[in-house]
Structure formats: structure tokens, C-alpha cells
Design an enzyme around this catalytic site. Structure first.
Site, PDB file in Angstrom:
ATOM      1  N   SER A   1      72.447  45.433   1.757  1.00 27.63           N
ATOM      2  CA  SER A   1      71.754  46.101   0.666  1.00 27.63           C
ATOM      3  C   SER A   1      72.766  46.709  -0.313  1.00 27.63           C
ATOM      4  O   SER A   1      73.653  46.007  -0.803  1.00 27.63           O
ATOM      5  CB  SER A   1      70.815  47.166   1.237  1.00 27.63           C
TER       6      SER A   1
ATOM      7  N   ARG B   1      60.367  58.233  -1.673  1.00 30.04           N
ATOM      8  CA  ARG B   1      60.695  57.547  -0.424  1.00 30.04           C
ATOM      9  C   ARG B   1      59.507  56.733   0.072  1.00 30.04           C
ATOM     10  O   ARG B   1      59.677  55.630   0.595  1.00 30.04           O
ATOM     11  CB  ARG B   1      61.092  58.572   0.635  1.00 30.04           C
TER      12      ARG B   1
ATOM     13  N   ASP C   1      62.036  39.549   3.188  1.00 24.25           N
ATOM     14  CA  ASP C   1      62.549  40.617   2.329  1.00 24.25           C
ATOM     15  C   ASP C   1      61.865  40.574   0.966  1.00 24.25           C
ATOM     16  O   ASP C   1      61.999  39.596   0.221  1.00 24.25           O
ATOM     17  CB  ASP C   1      64.066  40.458   2.171  1.00 24.25           C
TER      18      ASP C   1
ATOM     19  N   HIS D   1      63.127  43.897   4.279  1.00 32.03           N
ATOM     20  CA  HIS D   1      64.480  44.292   3.910  1.00 32.03           C
ATOM     21  C   HIS D   1      65.139  45.150   4.998  1.00 32.03           C
ATOM     22  O   HIS D   1      66.335  45.022   5.260  1.00 32.03           O
ATOM     23  CB  HIS D   1      64.445  45.068   2.587  1.00 32.03           C
TER      24      HIS D   1
END
Length: 365
Positions: free
Chosen positions: A136, A202, A290, A319
Site C-alpha cells: 500500500s 476511518r 482489492d 486491500h
């Protein structure tokens, strides 16, 4: 954090966007012993809200008896600029003003982070890196470093990452920043400013880290009355609260912009030309499910990095699979290492034996 060291660079650090940090501190952890010829260095680049404590957040790969064993390797992980775990960031004291940076923290990019790593590397006397690995945001750092210093890294492992952050990924990040901005406390100069907005951010991010199928399994609906809270609701709120216990909204905001900055082709004649400069033996892994860094982004990396091997991973976790699927990742890396030790290209040799099958190593549960 235990075993954390602090590197201090007491000189102005010029930033790609034009700003300057009067000085820089980097928090890092080093596991194992550096050998005399620097041939055992494993440099791990952490992701968005990760830290230098790689043996904690990637314990499936790092530790005694694991793929990256401190008894065999010198393993180093550095907390990135802008983060929350000891490196110079928004909550750090600006030596010029004597006050925390907060909203005045300058714009930083992936290249700035890599340039700061290089200061530490030179300080530690590391002349070469055996393997640089990251997923990432960490993978963005790793590929940038392999381009900016082609002779430095021998082996490069990139997982669920890209060469240029997509409009799709930037849109997710902007949505999160908007959540922080509407928190009425965000304008304050206080460590907890924007914290409730970050909780909402988040929750948005988590949707992109997982996918439809993940939630269908892990947060499946149960037979319960309307007076009960859905599992997916409590899960989203729990994840926001969990992050708020260990992170701050300023770093979250800054690092989302850092991710957006990823473009290895900037000032280098384009992405394809930049990737062609990589000399490291490279393994690129993508996760089929992902949604944030789609697998075509990793296929692009493998296509344009000379001699790179591509490996697809089947994972339920989208992911986040790069943090969860330790057995699959270990297996993939071991297969790749076997071939590079023989100094042959696994993309050719392995599939030559399998005749006309697709040129992708696929690991399954």
C-alpha cells in the site's frame, strides 16, 4: 515503543512541494545485527497508519522462525514523516516557533519520505539494501526508492500498491478529509482536534480496505429484531474508536495527502519511463479482491519494471489482505526467491514448464 531509536537531522530539510522542515527526527526500529558487508538488510516500509514496530503489525512475516528472521537479517522499519509514532509530524514542536505544527505542518510527499530514509541509511552506514518491501503506502515508498536510487536495492517486493495514485483512490481520501473538516473542533490547535471526524473518516476508509464479500461474511446479518443494532453498524463505529485510541486527525489528514502525491513519473518523463529505471529484481503482488488498489495497478507495475514477476493472491479481505494473508505472501515470496537464487526469471522458467498457461503465479487458500 520498545526498541525504538530516534535519528535526528539538525539541518533544514527541503521538501518537494517547496516547503522546509527546520530539522527532522525519524523514529525507527532495527532488529538483528548488520553484517560487515551490508548484505543482510531488509528494509520494510509501513502503510498508512502503521508504525516502525514491524514485528507487531506484520508478525506473520517478521520474527524468529518467520520469513524475515532477525537472527538472519538486519530488519529496519522507519516511522514516516507526518505520522504519529515519533517521527517529525503535525504534533511535533516546530523549533522555530516553539509550538506544535498542527495545521501549519508543510505538505510532504512520498519522495520526501524516501529522501528522509536515505539520510538515516547513510547515518547507519548501510551501503546497500538486500530487500526493500512494502504494501500500500509502503509499496509506494519502496518503488519510489528503487527508481530514485537504482543501484541501492537488490530485491524489491511490492504488494497491493501503485506507481501513480488513481483518481478513485484520491476521491476516497478526499471524502475522508471532508469528514475531518466538518468536525467543529478541527480548526483548533489541539492534539484531539478533529478526532470525531477522523473516526468517520476511518469508517469510510475501511469500506475501501475490504469489499462487499468481506462484509457479507464477517458482518453477516443475524435473525434479530429492529431493536438490535446491525453488526456492520457496530463494526464501523468500533473501527473508528479503535483508531482514535492510537492516532490523531492531523497525521491522518497529512498522510492521506502523501498517498495522493504518488506519481513516480513526475519530472521523469512519465510513469513508464520512470519504472524502466528500476534495476532491482522485483516481485509484484496484487490481491484479486482489492477495491482500493485494483489488481490492474500491480499488473501495470510488473509490465513496466524490467524483468519483474507478478503474482496474484486470492483473498477474501480485499486491500487489507496484504496485512492478513501472511501464509499466502510467505509462500509467494519463497517461490520467487527460489528462482532468483538460480538467477533465472520465474516468469519464464516456471511457466515454460507449464506450457501455455497464463503467466501469473496464483496462490490460493
Amino acid at each position: 515503543m520498545l526498541n525504538t531509536s530516534i535519528f535526528k537531522h539538525h539541518a533544514p530539510f527541503k521538501l518537494e512541494a517547496g516547503g522546509v522542515l527546520p530539522e527532522v527526527e525519524l523514529a525507527y526500529q532495527a532488529l538483528g545485527q548488520l553484517n560487515t558487508d551490508c548484505s543482510n538488510v531488509i528494509w520494510v516500509c509501513h502503510a498508512f497508519t502503521g508504525s516502525q514496530d514491524v514485528a507487531d503489525w506484520w508478525q506473520g512475516l517478521v520474527g524468529k522462525g518467520k520469513l524475515f528472521d532477525p537472527e538472519q537479517y538486519f530488519i529496519i522499519c522507519v516511522n514516516v514523516l507526518g505520522s504519529h509514532y515519533g517521527s517529525t509530524g503535525p504534533l511535533s514542536i516546530n523549533p522555530v516557533t516553539g509550538e506544535p505544527y498542527f495545521h501549519t505542518f508543510p505538505t510532504i510527499t512520498i519522495r520526501d519520505i524516501v529522501n528522509s530514509f536515505d539520510l538515516l541509511r547513510e547515518h547507519l552506514g548501510i551501503s546497500k539494501i538486500k530487500t526493500c518491501v512494502g504494501g500500500s503506502l509502503g509499496g509506494q515508498q519502496a518503488v519510489e526508492w528503487a527508481i530514485s536510487q537504482p543501484e541501492l536495492i537488490e530485491n524489491l517486493i511490492l504488494i497491493a500498491t501503485n506507481a501513480q495514485h488513481s483518481p478513485w483512490g484520491i476521491a476516497f481520501n478526499e471524502s475522508q478529509r471532508m469528514s475531518i473538516e466538518v468536525d467543529p473542533t478541527w480548526t483548533e490547535s489541539h492534539p484531539l482536534a478533529g478526532i470525531n471526524g477522523m473516526k468517520a473518516a476511518r469508517a469510510t476508509a475501511l469500506i475501501s480496505y475490504r469489499n462487499y464479500e468481506t462484509y457479507g461474511v464477517t458482518q453477516a446479518r443475524r435473525e434479530e429484531g429492529l431493536d438490535k443494532t446491525y453488526r456492520a453498524v457496530t463494526y464501523q463505529r468500533y473501527q473508528g474508536e479503535k483508531l482514535a485510541q492510537r492516532f490523531n486527525a492531523f497525521s491522518y489528514y497529512v498522510l492521506s495527502q502523501v498517498m495522493d502525491s504518488q506519481d513516480v513519473g513526475r519530472g521523469r518523463g512519465g510513469v513508464i519511463n520512470a519504472l524502466s529505471q528500476v534495476k532491482a529484481k522485483t516481485l509484484v503482488m496484487g490481491i484479486k479482491s482489492d477495491a482500493l488498489f485494483p489488481i490492474n495497478e500491480q499488473e501495470f507495475l510488473a509490465k513496466h519494471i524490467p524483468g519483474a514477476t507478478f503474482q496474484a493472491l486470492d483473498s477474501l479481505y480485499g486491500h487489507d489482505g496484504f496485512l492478513i494473508e501472511n501464509e499466502l505472501i510467505t509462500k509467494a515470496i519463497k517461490i520467487w526467491q527460489k528462482f532468483i537464487k538460480l538467477d533465472v526469471n520465474p516468469m519464464y522458467s516456471f511457466f515454460k514448464a507449464l506450457e501455455d498457461r497464463p503467466r501469473t503465479l496464483v496462490a490460493h487458500d
